[in-house]
Motif scaffolding. Structure first.
Motif, PDB file in Angstrom:
ATOM      1  N   GLU A  46       0.820  -1.213   0.000  1.00 31.69           N
ATOM      2  CA  GLU A  46       0.000   0.000   0.000  1.00 31.69           C
ATOM      3  C   GLU A  46       0.858   1.268   0.000  1.00 31.69           C
ATOM      4  O   GLU A  46       0.518   2.254  -0.642  1.00 31.69           O
ATOM      5  N   GLY A  47       1.945   1.222   0.746  1.00 31.46           N
ATOM      6  CA  GLY A  47       2.850   2.371   0.754  1.00 31.46           C
ATOM      7  C   GLY A  47       3.475   2.582  -0.620  1.00 31.46           C
ATOM      8  O   GLY A  47       3.644   3.707  -1.082  1.00 31.46           O
ATOM      9  N   VAL A  49       2.149   1.604  -3.522  1.00 26.18           N
ATOM     10  CA  VAL A  49       1.065   2.060  -4.399  1.00 26.18           C
ATOM     11  C   VAL A  49       0.858   3.566  -4.217  1.00 26.18           C
ATOM     12  O   VAL A  49       0.735   4.315  -5.187  1.00 26.18           O
ATOM     13  N   ALA A  50       0.854   4.005  -2.971  1.00 29.20           N
ATOM     14  CA  ALA A  50       0.627   5.427  -2.687  1.00 29.20           C
ATOM     15  C   ALA A  50       1.770   6.279  -3.221  1.00 29.20           C
ATOM     16  O   ALA A  50       1.554   7.354  -3.766  1.00 29.20           O
ATOM     17  N   ARG A  51       2.986   5.789  -3.062  1.00 28.10           N
ATOM     18  CA  ARG A  51       4.151   6.584  -3.481  1.00 28.10           C
ATOM     19  C   ARG A  51       4.167   6.762  -4.995  1.00 28.10           C
ATOM     20  O   ARG A  51       4.546   7.800  -5.509  1.00 28.10           O
ATOM     21  N   TYR A  52       3.765   5.702  -5.713  1.00 30.57           N
ATOM     22  CA  TYR A  52       3.883   5.749  -7.171  1.00 30.57           C
ATOM     23  C   TYR A  52       2.535   5.839  -7.881  1.00 30.57           C
ATOM     24  O   TYR A  52       2.470   5.678  -9.095  1.00 30.57           O
ATOM     25  N   GLY A  53       1.465   6.073  -7.129  1.00 32.65           N
ATOM     26  CA  GLY A  53       0.156   6.263  -7.763  1.00 32.65           C
ATOM     27  C   GLY A  53      -0.296   5.058  -8.564  1.00 32.65           C
ATOM     28  O   GLY A  53      -0.781   5.186  -9.684  1.00 32.65           O
ATOM     29  N   GLN A  55      -2.744   2.987  -7.891  1.00 30.81           N
ATOM     30  CA  GLN A  55      -4.097   2.539  -7.559  1.00 30.81           C
ATOM     31  C   GLN A  55      -4.798   1.994  -8.797  1.00 30.81           C
ATOM     32  O   GLN A  55      -4.847   2.656  -9.827  1.00 30.81           O
ATOM     33  N   SER A  85      -4.577  -1.828  -2.944  1.00 32.50           N
ATOM     34  CA  SER A  85      -5.261  -0.951  -3.897  1.00 32.50           C
ATOM     35  C   SER A  85      -4.861  -1.243  -5.337  1.00 32.50           C
ATOM     36  O   SER A  85      -5.286  -0.543  -6.250  1.00 32.50           O
ATOM     37  N   LEU A 293       7.056   7.623 -14.105  1.00 30.84           N
ATOM     38  CA  LEU A 293       7.695   7.139 -12.883  1.00 30.84           C
ATOM     39  C   LEU A 293       9.207   7.294 -12.971  1.00 30.84           C
ATOM     40  O   LEU A 293       9.787   7.214 -14.058  1.00 30.84           O
TER      41      LEU A 293
ATOM     42  N   ALA B 260      -3.828   8.802   0.003  1.00 33.35           N
ATOM     43  CA  ALA B 260      -3.374   8.782  -1.399  1.00 33.35           C
ATOM     44  C   ALA B 260      -4.076   7.675  -2.176  1.00 33.35           C
ATOM     45  O   ALA B 260      -4.535   7.886  -3.301  1.00 33.35           O
ATOM     46  N   ASN B 261      -4.172   6.504  -1.578  1.00 31.46           N
ATOM     47  CA  ASN B 261      -4.791   5.385  -2.277  1.00 31.46           C
ATOM     48  C   ASN B 261      -6.292   5.574  -2.424  1.00 31.46           C
ATOM     49  O   ASN B 261      -6.885   5.114  -3.392  1.00 31.46           O
ATOM     50  N   GLY B 265      -4.184   9.357  -5.734  1.00 27.83           N
ATOM     51  CA  GLY B 265      -3.107  10.331  -5.913  1.00 27.83           C
ATOM     52  C   GLY B 265      -1.766   9.733  -5.551  1.00 27.83           C
ATOM     53  O   GLY B 265      -1.624   8.514  -5.458  1.00 27.83           O
ATOM     54  N   THR B 266      -0.782  10.597  -5.352  1.00 25.28           N
ATOM     55  CA  THR B 266       0.523  10.115  -4.926  1.00 25.28           C
ATOM     56  C   THR B 266       0.891  10.739  -3.583  1.00 25.28           C
ATOM     57  O   THR B 266       0.529  11.886  -3.306  1.00 25.28           O
ATOM     58  N   ALA B 267       1.607   9.946  -2.776  1.00 22.13           N
ATOM     59  CA  ALA B 267       2.002  10.393  -1.447  1.00 22.13           C
ATOM     60  C   ALA B 267       3.438  10.905  -1.492  1.00 22.13           C
ATOM     61  O   ALA B 267       4.308  10.252  -2.046  1.00 22.13           O
ATOM     62  N   ARG B 288       5.851  13.714 -11.903  1.00 22.86           N
ATOM     63  CA  ARG B 288       4.857  12.640 -11.821  1.00 22.86           C
ATOM     64  C   ARG B 288       3.511  13.020 -12.420  1.00 22.86           C
ATOM     65  O   ARG B 288       2.748  12.161 -12.844  1.00 22.86           O
TER      66      ARG B 288
END
Lengths: 479, 457
Positions: A46-47, A49-53, A55, A85, A293, B260-261, B265-267, B288
């Motif tokens: 999940e981390g 996925v969030a860092r690189y969008g 979802q 996600s 990316l 973010a999820n 979006g992105t974190a 990005r």
């Protein structure tokens, strides 16, 4: 993806490392004591996925595993994907190679990317000793199975009657080697003694591990490599204020019964039992570019080795020495051609026995079949941001930690110097296994050779000019 | 956060009891939901002169364009007792002397009993400017006191807000209509008693504008987005079509990842006080997402202490996070020409920065400082076609206000015209409005989201 011979041969596809994510590693029985492998690996995903969008993204494949694994977790990685996600259409499978699980997963995915079988992949691993499976004894297990198969009440009672009081005691998982009955620490104690590694040298490695890791945390190096979990924001085992005096005060725990030797391995210079999970995002360059990316590094090559520690004389954790030697030969590189060395600290002495072996002409000739020793390395380039003694070592999660760290290190170095940077990774594992890998910075244009045929020690400077010119001429998205 | 008093006075036997006792009865506010009509009923436009093509007619025409049931009635007429106005829009732009407005305000009054629950009263007038004749200035400024007083008389979740045209702005301008759209909608549920100045900022084409996705294709960065108001801002901007970058300190990374999820979006784990925060935000947004259109400075901390007991670290931390970080990031982005076309900066101020609050000298300084830099940044960013505005929340139901002792919390909740605390989404809606292309004429303003809190202006 098949290329016909009569066309100009395109450069072999690259497998690039986009980035990584892990959760902070916790000491056994610590912050993650009630977290399962699946929860931890899902959190690591999940981390990422969030860092690189990512979802809803259908990733080519997610590969990972756990060393200590419940029977119910037969599809651990796929179940983690389903709880994440990512697109539920993302395939996944479990892989296990003891402590090398994470690195082997990276190698496997990068190979599939290079073959064009997948465009993207996530490699990782998770392990918990806090939430480890506990099995029933062999006697109880057989009785329960017999009772399950029994057709009549009498037969069922008879099956239960076979249970003896001793069978009731549960079997806790053990990290002892099945074929020798010796713990990994005892094995390494033998190797340590064989190579004459001193207590002080081991404590120095341990101290450097803590200091380097603490400095990396303080500098924000892990801001885009780690996502907190369950209230833990840094590696729990880290002791940035450790000193040689403190380490020297610890009692030895391994090798206490080795005749004619002083025990040197303590809890301070050995890796503690740890819980945690990690994940690394790999892709083809095109896949990464299409999604805007970043590209930190590319996976150049890898080699797995195994040693005969049961019947032979080789140490249990010496396989990486062999893997690295074969890898360097294939890549026509020397041991000195690297900007960074990431040698997994199963024990501080593992690093030292491996380095000693590479410097030993006799060993390199007889064991590795080399004409000359591989030589020594610049210790300033060794585990520069700490390693497992400080961070901890949740078995299958360590490979992902090291690869993501090394990828960021080479990317930063290349950005600083304008020249490609290269890292050598080595991870030892139970069963006499060891995996080594080479990764190289791969920001757009900085390495233009594409394939892996770098020519020895001159390769770094050789590709400088092409690298920088192509960097200025293209704007990030070639192809 | 549950407001059990609000629930009690709106249901069952306690509702009857509260009515009989004459207790304050805060209403359940209407909040935005997909597909919801803009208003709860027909819209009455007052202030027009019969037989003349005037501003009231232009406003009515615009409202008709939004598929509303729009009515203009003759002066002195009495409305059908069964009729419930969704909104009353009073057009006062052409008044030259105080008496010019008598008919208009009395027309509002005659229809107030017919205003629906959660109804809207919106005045459209002109702001005073230097050089106004005394009578004109009196007329224009009078609207200010009228609107604020009227808002305090409204009940049942109804609100009163005003649009004040500045410079050469005309009632038909897209920016004016966007503000009118916001005030009429349930998105302004907790905005009450406020007058918003709307100028004639950069032109903006409202033709075929998708009001459901005003931020489509825009890239928005929200700081302090791991929880509370920031998380709701991220959700709201995403709902409105933006690509969202959520930013928070690395230690809040797990909740940041969840946000973010959730919003796709992105974190970006980043301490906004880092010297290179602006550069890292820009690098991430550009690399990005291809640009940076909206920046929401939401990250903020509290370190309450009476000044006599104030420790240097408590003062310094609040100034560093709440104020200095915003200044440094803005300075970098404007200096580096980092924003994409028509950028919007929205900063979180606070009613504490307007009215002051005991124990919050540091917080009050920082939030008043935010208002200061917003006003000063406005002309700088206008030069690149953008806006800088601030939102000042009053009492909002968050983890932060949940920690206030029970009695003090109840008092704070009722100390506004809407007699309740707002929700984080109310602040988020105001920010989303100020971040949308429609707000290009709103620059250097502070929009309070406080339910017309009784403190300050």
């Amino acid at each position: 993806m098949a290329t016909s011979k009569n066309q100009t041969t395109p450069p072999a596809a690259e497998a690039v490392i986009v980035g990584g994510n892990r959760i902070p590693f916790a000491r056994a029985g610590g912050k993650y004591s009630s977290a399962s492998n699946q929860e931890m690996f899902t959190a690591a995903l999940e981390g990422l996925v969030a860092r690189y969008g990512l979802q809803g993204e259908r990733i080519g494949e997610v590969v990972g595993g756990a060393v200590l694994k419940h029977a119910r977790d037969f599809n651990l990685v796929r179940e983690s994907v389903l709880g994440s996600s990512l697109s539920s259409q993302t395939p996944a499978y479990d892989l296990q190679q003891a402590c090398a699980t994470g690195l082997e997963a990276v190698v496997t995915i990068s190979n599939k990317i290079k073959l064009g079988q997948v465009e993207s992949g996530i490699a990782g691993g998770t392990d918990t000793v806090s939430d480890a499976p506990i099995a029933v004894s062999e006697g109880l297990r057989r009785a329960l199975l017999a009772a399950g198969h029994a057709k009549t009440l009498g037969a069922r009672l008879k099956a239960f009657a076979a249970i003896r009081p001793a069978d009731i005691a549960p079997l806790t998982p053990s990290t002892d080697e099945p074929r020798t009955g010796m713990s990994m620490g005892e094995h390494q104690a033998v190797t340590t003694a064989t190579w004459g590694i001193t207590r002080e040298a081991q404590d120095e490695i341990a101290l450097a591990s803590h200091q380097h890791l603490a400095a990396a945390w303080d500098s924000g190096f892990f801001d885009d490599l780690v996502t907190p979990f369950r209230g833990l924001t840094r590696d729990q085992n880290l002791r940035g204020d450790s000193t040689m005096e403190k380490l020297a005060g610890l009692k030895p725990v391994f090798g206490k019964n080795l005749e004619g030797t002083e025990p040197t391995m303590t809890a301070g210079n050995s890796t503690p039992l740890t819980d945690g999970a990690s994940a690394v995002l790999l892709a083809s360059r095109e896949w990464a570019a299409e999604r805007n990316l970043p590209v930190l590094a590319k996976v150049v090559d890898a080699e797995t080795a195994a040693v005969d520690y049961v019947h032979g004389h080789e140490g249990l954790l010496m396989a990486p020495a062999h893997a690295v030697a074969r890898l360097l030969t294939r890549q026509e590189l020397t041991l000195q051609d690297f900007d960074f060395y990431e040698i997994h600290e199963a024990f501080a002495s593992t690093v030292l026995t491996t380095l000693a072996a590479w410097e030993d002409a006799d060993y390199c000739r007889t064991e590795l079949g080399l004409d000359a020793p591989l030589g020594s390395i610049d210790r300033e380039r060794l585990n520069v941001n700490g390693s497992s003694v400080a961070a901890g070592h949740p078995f299958a999660a360590t490979g992902g930690r090291i690869v993501a760290t090394a990828a960021k290190l080479v990317a930063e170095r290349a950005a600083e110097t304008g020249r490609p940077a290269r890292a050598l990774i080595s991870v030892c594992a139970a069963g006499g296994l060891g995996v080594a890998a080479i990764i190289e910075s791969a920001a757009d244009g900085s390495v233009s050779t594409g394939s892996t045929s770098a020519t020895g020690s001159t390769s770094a400077t050789g590709s400088v000019s092409t690298g920088s010119t192509s960097a200025t001429s293209t704007t990030g998205t070639e192809a | 956060m549950a407001d059990s008093y609000l629930k009690a006075v709106n249901s069952g036997v306690t509702k009857t009891l509260a009515k009989k006792l004459g207790l304050p009865r805060p209403a359940v506010l209407r909040r935005w939901a997909p597909g919801q009509p803009l208003t709860t009923g027909p819209v009455l436009v007052v202030g027009g002169r019969p037989g003349v093509e005037d501003d009231a007619d232009r406003v009515a025409a615009a409202l008709l364009g939004w598929d509303l049931d729009v009515r203009q009635v003759p002066a002195g007429s009495t409305p059908d007792p069964a009729l419930r106005w969704g909104a009353i829009v009073a057009v006062m732009t052409e008044a030259q002397k105080p008496t010019d407005l008598s008919e208009t305000v009395l027309a509002i009054g005659a229809n107030l009993r017919n205003l629906a629950g959660n109804g809207r009263v919106v005045t459209i007038s002109r702001a005073t400017v230097a050089g106004d004749a005394p009578a004109l200035s009196a007329t224009r400024n009078g609207v200010d006191g009228f609107l604020r007083s009227l808002a305090k008389e409204l009940r049942g979740g109804a609100t009163g807000n005003g649009i004040q045209l500045t410079e050469a702005a005309q009632v038909g301008d897209p920016s004016v209509l966007a503000a009118l759209h916001f005030f009429l909608s349930s998105k302004s549920a907790f905005v009450d008693g406020q007058l918003l100045k709307v100028g004639d900022g950069p032109s903006w084409d409202a033709t075929d504008f998708d009001w459901t996705r005003p931020l489509a294709g825009r890239v928005a960065v929200v700081t302090g987005a791991a929880r509370g108001i920031g998380a709701d801002v991220a959700r709201t901007l995403s709902r409105d079509g933006a690509h969202v970058v959520v930013v928070d300190v690395p230690a809040a990374g797990d909740s940041l990842a969840r946000v973010a999820n959730e919003v796709g979006g992105t974190a970006l784990q980043l301490d906004v006080t880092a010297p290179d925060a602006g550069a890292r935000i820009l690098e991430h947004a550009r690399a990005r997402h291809g640009g940076l259109h909206v920046l929401v400075h939401n990250a903020g901390i509290l370190r309450d202490k009476l000044l006599a007991n104030m420790k240097p670290e408590k003062w310094d931390a609040v100034i560093a996070v709440n104020l200095d970080a915003q200044l440094r990031i803005n300075e970098y982005l404007l200096g580096a020409n980092g924003f994409s076309e028509n950028p919007h900066i929205v900063s979180l101020a606070s009613t504490s920065g307007i009215a002051g609050n005991r124990g919050q000298t540091n917080y009050g300084f920082s939030k008043a400082g935010v208002i200061g830099h917003t006003r000063a940044t406005a002309p700088l960013i206008a030069a690149v076609g953008g806006t800088a505005n601030a939102v000042a929340p009053g009492f909002i139901e968050t983890d932060m206000t949940a920690s206030i002792p029970a009695i003090a919390r109840q008092v704070a909740r009722r100390a506004s015209s809407l007699q309740q605390g707002g929700q984080p989404i109310d602040v988020a809606e105001a920010i989303a409005f100020l971040a949308s292309p429609g707000s290009t004429g709103v620059n250097g303003q502070v929009l309070r989201v406080c339910g017309q809190n009784l403190v300050g202006q």
